[in-house]
Scaffold this motif. Structure first.
Motif, mmCIF file in Angstrom:
data_model
loop_
_atom_site.group_PDB
_atom_site.id
_atom_site.type_symbol
_atom_site.label_atom_id
_atom_site.label_comp_id
_atom_site.label_asym_id
_atom_site.label_seq_id
_atom_site.Cartn_x
_atom_site.Cartn_y
_atom_site.Cartn_z
ATOM 1 N N ALA A 99 0.825 -1.214 0.000
ATOM 2 C CA ALA A 99 0.000 0.000 0.000
ATOM 3 C C ALA A 99 0.855 1.258 0.000
ATOM 4 C CB ALA A 99 -0.922 -0.026 1.219
ATOM 5 N N ILE A 100 1.962 1.216 0.765
ATOM 6 C CA ILE A 100 2.844 2.395 0.814
ATOM 7 C C ILE A 100 3.464 2.666 -0.547
ATOM 8 C CG2 ILE A 100 5.020 3.229 1.770
ATOM 9 C CD1 ILE A 100 4.263 1.732 4.368
ATOM 10 N N VAL A 101 3.926 1.574 -1.198
ATOM 11 C CA VAL A 101 4.604 1.770 -2.489
ATOM 12 C C VAL A 101 3.604 2.162 -3.566
ATOM 13 C CG1 VAL A 101 5.915 0.607 -4.294
ATOM 14 C CG2 VAL A 101 6.489 0.225 -1.900
ATOM 15 N N SER A 102 2.494 1.431 -3.643
ATOM 16 C CA SER A 102 1.575 1.655 -4.754
ATOM 17 C C SER A 102 0.756 2.927 -4.585
ATOM 18 C CB SER A 102 0.627 0.458 -4.899
ATOM 19 O OG SER A 102 -0.167 0.308 -3.732
ATOM 20 N N SER A 103 0.442 3.291 -3.324
ATOM 21 C CA SER A 103 -0.438 4.451 -3.120
ATOM 22 C C SER A 103 0.295 5.693 -2.668
ATOM 23 C CB SER A 103 -1.503 4.112 -2.068
ATOM 24 O OG SER A 103 -2.231 2.963 -2.464
ATOM 25 N N GLY A 104 1.551 5.536 -2.293
ATOM 26 C CA GLY A 104 2.270 6.704 -1.790
ATOM 27 C C GLY A 104 3.505 7.033 -2.605
ATOM 28 N N VAL A 105 4.489 6.135 -2.571
ATOM 29 C CA VAL A 105 5.782 6.449 -3.181
ATOM 30 C C VAL A 105 5.662 6.558 -4.690
ATOM 31 C CG1 VAL A 105 8.149 5.668 -3.418
ATOM 32 C CG2 VAL A 105 6.930 5.301 -1.265
ATOM 33 N N LYS A 106 5.071 5.537 -5.321
ATOM 34 C CA LYS A 106 5.021 5.513 -6.786
ATOM 35 C C LYS A 106 4.194 6.664 -7.363
ATOM 36 C CE LYS A 106 4.035 2.236 -10.500
ATOM 37 N NZ LYS A 106 2.873 2.856 -11.074
ATOM 38 N N PRO A 107 2.982 6.931 -6.859
ATOM 39 C CA PRO A 107 2.242 8.083 -7.399
ATOM 40 C C PRO A 107 2.974 9.406 -7.205
ATOM 41 C CG PRO A 107 0.764 6.638 -6.186
ATOM 42 C CD PRO A 107 2.146 6.152 -5.914
ATOM 43 N N SER A 108 3.698 9.550 -6.066
ATOM 44 C CA SER A 108 4.445 10.788 -5.832
ATOM 45 C C SER A 108 5.521 10.974 -6.895
ATOM 46 C CB SER A 108 5.076 10.727 -4.438
ATOM 47 O OG SER A 108 5.897 11.846 -4.232
ATOM 48 N N HIS A 109 6.224 9.861 -7.194
ATOM 49 C CA HIS A 109 7.261 9.942 -8.222
ATOM 50 C C HIS A 109 6.655 10.255 -9.583
ATOM 51 C CE1 HIS A 109 9.720 8.022 -11.396
ATOM 52 N NE2 HIS A 109 10.716 8.635 -10.754
ATOM 53 N N ASP A 110 5.541 9.556 -9.931
ATOM 54 C CA ASP A 110 4.917 9.781 -11.238
ATOM 55 C C ASP A 110 4.397 11.207 -11.368
ATOM 56 O OD1 ASP A 110 5.487 7.194 -11.829
ATOM 57 O OD2 ASP A 110 3.461 6.417 -11.449
ATOM 58 N N ALA A 111 3.857 11.757 -10.276
ATOM 59 C CA ALA A 111 3.333 13.130 -10.325
ATOM 60 C C ALA A 111 4.449 14.121 -10.592
ATOM 61 C CB ALA A 111 2.621 13.450 -9.012
ATOM 62 N N PHE A 112 5.584 13.905 -9.943
ATOM 63 C CA PHE A 112 6.707 14.820 -10.138
ATOM 64 C C PHE A 112 7.229 14.732 -11.577
ATOM 65 C CE2 PHE A 112 11.372 15.335 -10.141
ATOM 66 C CZ PHE A 112 11.418 16.702 -9.886
ATOM 67 N N VAL A 113 7.394 13.487 -12.056
ATOM 68 C CA VAL A 113 7.904 13.312 -13.421
ATOM 69 C C VAL A 113 6.903 13.867 -14.426
ATOM 70 C CG1 VAL A 113 8.518 11.593 -15.153
ATOM 71 C CG2 VAL A 113 9.336 11.344 -12.811
ATOM 72 N N GLY A 114 5.605 13.669 -14.154
ATOM 73 C CA GLY A 114 4.595 14.159 -15.071
ATOM 74 C C GLY A 114 4.529 15.665 -15.126
#
Length: 1173
Positions: free
Chosen positions: A152-167
């Motif tokens: 849950a931490i990786v899929s709902s927190g870390v990964k979306p945060s990274h994708d949002a920044f890159v996007g």
């Protein structure tokens, strides 16, 4: 990881500003961190975040709290954990919790929740609020496994945060820049981490097995290991080894081992209930668990337990131990299953970040499955749900990637590219499923498993259908948007006609669809999509009505088909819309029908096949070989087909193959073009040439065994080689790459081609000629000399090889002396052809003559029975024989002798038949009707015989036996027969001789009329006619006519003799008769009776007597004999009356006298007189 400004922190930070009260002294440059600040922070933070009561936190602030906080605040302390643990209480007591602060995280089932507090910098600054220096992260816990919280931490927190920044910075940087920075790799790693955690979360827990070891055994093993020797039972006291309590305990331990191991070996799972990764990880984990159990069973402790039980003779626990656990079988099965599960490329699918990766992963997955299923005994009934589970993962990944692109907002080019790629992925899945199905069926058949239907229910079926529909829908919308744009001129037209801005109307209609999730295939999502599509169609239909009005107006004013084609080509992009297409269908149908008709003619032309087409005959006239001719013919048809397809596109527009009618045309066209593909024809020809051992070598002739038995001469030259060099020549012109070896072979074939064709034609002629000789058996002797000459040439050619002809060109270039030998072989070909030609001419000539002869011989059996008819036929036969003699045919004399025997047989039958006919004619009855048709009875009996029918005709006209008339005459009172009976006999014999002479006097056929030597020696020794045939007729047949003649003559003699008796009427004297009779009245009465009886001979109304072929005419003597007879009868009767009267008188007188005498005698005298006896 969560971002710093979380909900509880503002409140906490607001209340933790009291940390500013602990201001450091101005003179300290690096003040140490005050633990009370951190304590106050925790007291405010923990109650709302982890649900801790303030009074329960006292366990957190123990004596070591300050030391732990100092280490955390200084360098090296990156994180500190607050752990909430569940206390052990009685069942009915209230649950209590304890809290621990630690820098080293451990896991225990009693942990309910863990809060990680992370520093942002290397040290904590007491002057700065902690909210800016700390992150906190709730790691969850409790009933969940750690994997769930980490996922849950990786899929709902870390990964979306990274994708949002890159996007957020993606709009300014391209893909190349991202690739250089490693962003795609980072995304992939995040996806793989997420996937790994998900797998761990989904795994079926394999229970860990720990074997219980008795303390005595454990100590004994430790002692042996300390001594450095292998453990054995000697380290256990003997009294312990015999202690039943100890042994019972060990036995109980062994039974518990069996149960715990069986709990693992009997473990299984329902493959249809989870994901594909769960199934894969289950078997991999099970193998590890079984290996761990096996490792424990090999330990020294277990071996010593078994030794103790064996020592105590407790074999029941030791002998069947391994069998009871089922470990060996389970391990073997799991290892075989894991041939499929190991290195299973499912992660490639689950971690795919774009559509290309998904397609590659599908190929990898099914390649792995199809390859490993043949090796692993993994059941097909489990493989099918496994593939369906993969389909669910496949569906989720596609949805995740397509949804991220926001399809409704993407430009049409991007939209089309994405959906085309998606459809291609679906097609790849379908292809791989077909291959998997075939493999599954094959494996099921090989394993002899119980039959189950191989059927996969894909989870992505609805998505696949939606994607295809969406692609077509968006394409139609785009075409409508383009056609209503300002460049096409329809917008202005619309304003004029109906006052509608069509371009704006189309845009507003599309806005309805933008607001929904077009890929939602659930029931609710489908309803939303249908509602939005209906709203879209309602607005678009008004635009379509405007377009239809304009198109029909233009098409209606078109003057000819070409103008209609131009209108269609301009607006064909709109024809995919059913409403517009239906409105102008009548115009489309009119033009398409003509194209269809043209294509139909092409189909008909192709279906007639090249071999039966006019082009084939033209190709033969131009010496085009079959393969090259077929390729040229197919290419011409293909060019015409492409021209017609272009016309279809002009009428229906781009994408015409999507219509029902266009799709049918496209399917037929593609199928037709596949049939027109000439490459398979060329490759089949190439394969056939390579497969054959073709070459110009070996002997000139070969003997071939026929299927029906026998042998036949043939030229040892493959006719395909002749076709080969023609094919190669034409295929090179058609730009086909012919292999070098075949080209060289074609060159050799071209060199010997003239001689090979000549030889094959000659041998074919020789074979045909021999067949003619076989069919006409009678001419074998005549052509034997020419046939022997041909066979001598064949014997000579048996020693010649093709190599001489191939090499003559190369050797002839450089060696002049080689010409003589090469010319000898070429000369043989010419001489052989010449001799066979002579044989053929002679054979054909003699067959024609032989047929004429046979026809004439057959006519001998049916021709008219006249000398002229027979002589004419024999003359034709003799003329043909003379011609054969003149042309020098061998064995003619013997052949003519055989022919003469055959003619003799036919003529003998004719003679026998004519004798029978003569006899039948001779035996005719006296009835005049039969005399008029003397042969009708004979011929009617054989009316079905053609020959006899003809014979009847000529017999009636020429061969009748004419009746002979004899007259009984009286001259000078002398009765005689004219002509005499001997004349009848001679006449009949002469007629018989004439009938036989028709055949017997014919001249025999001769073979030596052109031979001078035989003429000089005299011909007396040879019979020139067929008189000898009479000697071959049976005696009975030849005697019968003469017997009939003699019998008839005898009848005549008997009858004439009666008439000649009347001569005595004139020769006798009355007195002589009277004196001869005397006075005997009986003699007189007998004579009168005979006179009366004899009178029947001439006293009749008829004037002649018929004897079949002979008539006796007695009219002339009948009256005179009758008169003379009357006078004689009268005289004899009157004289008999006188004699009778005198006799009566005398008798009367005698009676009177006797009466008188009797009357004068007395009775007494008669009675009394003496009696004498």
């Amino acid at each position: 990881m969560m971002e710093p400004p979380l909900t509880p922190l503002p409140v906490t930070n607001g209340s933790l500003n009291g940390s500013a009260n602990h201001e450091p002294s101005p003179e300290s440059t690096n003040p140490s961190f005050d633990a009370s600040i951190f304590q106050s922070y925790l007291q405010v933070l923990l109650p709302p975040v982890i649900g801790a009561a303030p009074e329960d936190l006292y366990t957190l602030f123990d004596d070591e709290f300050d030391e732990r906080v100092a280490r955390f605040a200084g360098e090296g302390g990156e994180v500190i954990y607050v752990v909430k643990s569940r206390d052990e209480v009685e069942d009915d007591s209230k649950q209590t919790y304890s809290y621990t602060l630690t820098s080293h995280l451990t896991y225990h089932p009693s942990h309910v929740l863990t809060l990680a507090i992370i520093k942002r910098s290397s040290i904590l600054d007491p002057l700065t609020p902690l909210v800016t220096q700390l992150h906190f992260l709730n790691l969850f816990g409790g009933e969940e496994t750690p994997y769930e919280s980490l996922h849950a931490i990786v899929s709902s927190g870390v990964k979306p945060s990274h994708d949002a920044f890159v996007g957020s910075r993606g709009s300014g940087t391209g893909k190349d820049v991202d690739a250089k920075m490693g962003i795609p790799m980072t995304k992939k790693k995040f996806a793989e981490l997420e996937l790994s955690l998900l797998h761990l979360q989904q795994n079926v827990e394999i229970p860990e097995t720990h074997l219980i070891i008795h303390p005595v055994i454990q100590r004994a093993v430790e002692q042996a290991q300390a001594a450095g020797v292998r453990p054995n039972i000697s380290y256990i006291p003997s009294q312990t080894l015999s202690d039943s309590t100890f042994l019972n305990t060990l036995h109980g331990h062994v039974n518990s081992w069996i149960k715990s191991i069986q709990a693992v070996t009997n473990l299984t799972r329902d493959v249809a209930s989870g994901t594909a990764s769960q199934e894969i990880n289950f078997w991999l984990s099970l193998e590890r668990a079984l290996e761990g159990i096996d490792l424990q069973l090999r330990s020294e402790e277990v071996n010593m337990v078994m030794d103790c039980l064996r020592n105590a003779k407790r074999f029941h626990a030791t002998v069947s131990f391994m069998a009871d656990t089922g470990l060996t079988d389970a391990t073997e099965l799991v290892r075989k299953y894991n041939q499929l599960m190991k290195d299973f490329p499912l992660n490639e699918l689950l971690s795919a970040t774009d559509l290309d990766k998904i397609q590659e992963s599908i190929l990898l997955i099914f390649s792995h499955i199809n390859r490993k299923l043949r090796l692993s005994p993994y059941p097909i009934r489990r493989a099918l749900p496994l593939v369906e589970a993969i389909s669910r993962d496949f569906n989720d990944q596609l949805l995740r990637i397509l949804t991220s692109h926001r399809l409704a907002y993407t430009p049409y080019e991007t939209f089309e590219r994405l959906l085309s790629q998606t459809i291609n992925i679906f097609r790849t899945w379908d292809d791989q499923i077909k291959e998997f199905t075939n493999v599954a069926r094959e494996v099921t058949r090989k394993r002899s498993e119980r039959f189950i239907p191989i059927k996969i229910v894909p989870a992505h079926a609805k998505l696949q259908e939606r994607v295809r529909y969406l692609r077509d829908w968006r394409k139609q919308h785009e075409q409508l948007a383009v056609m209503t744009g300002p460049t096409k001129g329809l917008g202005a037209v619309g304003m004029e006609v109906g006052g509608m801005d069509m371009e704006e109307e189309v845009k507003e209609a599309y806005e309805v669809v933008k607001r929904i999730d077009v890929l939602d295939v659930s029931v609710e999502g489908t309803e939303i999509w249908v509602t939005a599509e209906n709203a879209y169609n309602e607005r678009v239909s008004r635009v379509e009505n405007q377009i239809i009005a304009r198109l029909r107006d233009r098409l209606g004013t078109a003057r000819n088909a070409n103008e209609m084609f131009r209108v269609f080509s301009k607006f064909n992009a709109l024809f995919v819309r059913p409403k517009i297409r239906g409105a102008i269908q009548e115009y489309q149908t009119q033009l398409i029908d003509s194209v269809k008709e043209d294509i139909k003619h092409l189909h008909d032309k192709f279906k007639t096949q090249y071999r039966f087409s006019e082009a084939y005959h033209m190709s033969q006239m131009r010496d085009l070989p079959p393969i090259a001719g077929a390729i040229i013919w197919a290419r011409q048809i293909e060019r015409q087909l492409l021209t017609y397809m272009k016309r279809v596109e002009d009428v229906l527009g781009k994408g015409w193959e999507l219509y029902a009618e266009g799709q049918k045309l496209q399917t037929e066209s593609n199928a037709f073009r596949k049939k027109l593909d000439t490459r398979p024809v060329y490759e089949a020809w190439l394969h056939d040439i390579n497969r054959r051992n073709m070459g110009v070598d070996g002997r000139l002739f070969e003997i071939v065994r026929l299927r029906g038995g026998g042998f036949q001469l043939a030229v040892n030259f493959d006719p395909q080689i002749i076709t080969l060099f023609k094919e190669v020549r034409n295929l090179l012109w058609l730009n086909f790459q012919v292999p070098h070896a075949i080209t060289n072979m074609a060159k050799d074939a071209k060199r010997v081609y003239p001689h090979a064709v000549s030889l094959m034609e000659t041998v074919r002629t020789y074979g045909q000629t021999l067949d003619l000789v076989e069919k006409n058996k009678g001419i074998e002797w005549l052509v034997a000399e020419y046939r022997n000459e041909s066979q001598r040439m064949i014997t000579k050619g048996m020693n010649i090889r093709w190599d001489y002809f191939v090499n003559q060109y190369e050797s002839g270039r450089y060696v002049a002396s080689a010409d003589a030998r090469n010319d000898r072989h070429i000369q043989f070909v010419r001489e052989f052809a010449s001799i066979i030609s002579v044989l053929q001419d002679k054979t054909n000539n003699v067959i024609d003559l032989y047929k004429d002869i046979l026809r004439a011989v057959e006519d001998l059996a049916t021709c008219s029975y006249t000398t002229e008819a027979f002589a004419d036929l024999l003359g034709k036969i003799q003329a043909a024989i003379d011609r054969l003699n003149l042309e020098g045919y061998a064995n003619l004399e013997h052949w003519v002798a055989e022919l003469d025997k055959r003619i003799e047989g036919i003529l003998l039958q004719r003679l026998t038949s004519i004798i029978q006919v003569w006899c039948s004619e001779f035996e005719r009855m006296d009835d005049p009707e039969f005399r008029r048709d003397p042969l009708r009875d004979v011929t009617n009996k054989r009316r079905n015989d053609k020959r006899v029918i003809k014979e009847e005709k000529f017999m009636e006209n020429h061969m009748t036996v004419k009746p002979i008339i004899h007259e009984i005459r009286i001259q000078n009172q002398v009765i005689f027969l004219d002509p005499p009976i001997e004349y009848a006999r001679s006449t009949w014999i002469k007629q018989l001789h004439d009938w036989l002479g028709v055949v017997c006097r014919l001249r025999r056929i001769q073979s030596s009329r052109y031979e001078i030597g035989l003429q000089l020696q005299g011909t007396a020794l040879t019979e020139t006619t067929y008189l000898s045939l009479l000697t071959q007729i049976s005696d009975e047949t030849l005697q019968r006519p003469f017997s009939l003649i003699e019998s008839k003559v005898q009848q005549l003699k008997d009858y004439v003799a009666k008439w000649l008796q009347f001569q005595s009427l004139w020769d006798l004297q009355a007195e002589y008769v009277f004196n001869r009779l005397g006075d005997s009245l009986a003699h007189w009465q007998q004579l009168l009776t005979e006179i009366k009886k004899a009178r029947s001979t001439f006293d009749t109304s008829e004037t002649q007597k018929t004897f079949g072929v002979c008539v006796i005419d007695y009219e002339q003597v009948q009256a005179r004999v009758n008169a003379k007879y009357d006078s004689w009868q009268k005289d004899i009767l009157s004289r008999f009356g006188v004699k009778l009267g005198n006799a009566m008188k005398e008798m009367h007188a005698s009676i009177l006298k006797a009466r008188n005498d009797l009357e004068h005698h007395s009775i007494e005298g008669l009675v009394g007189g003496p009696r004498r006896f």
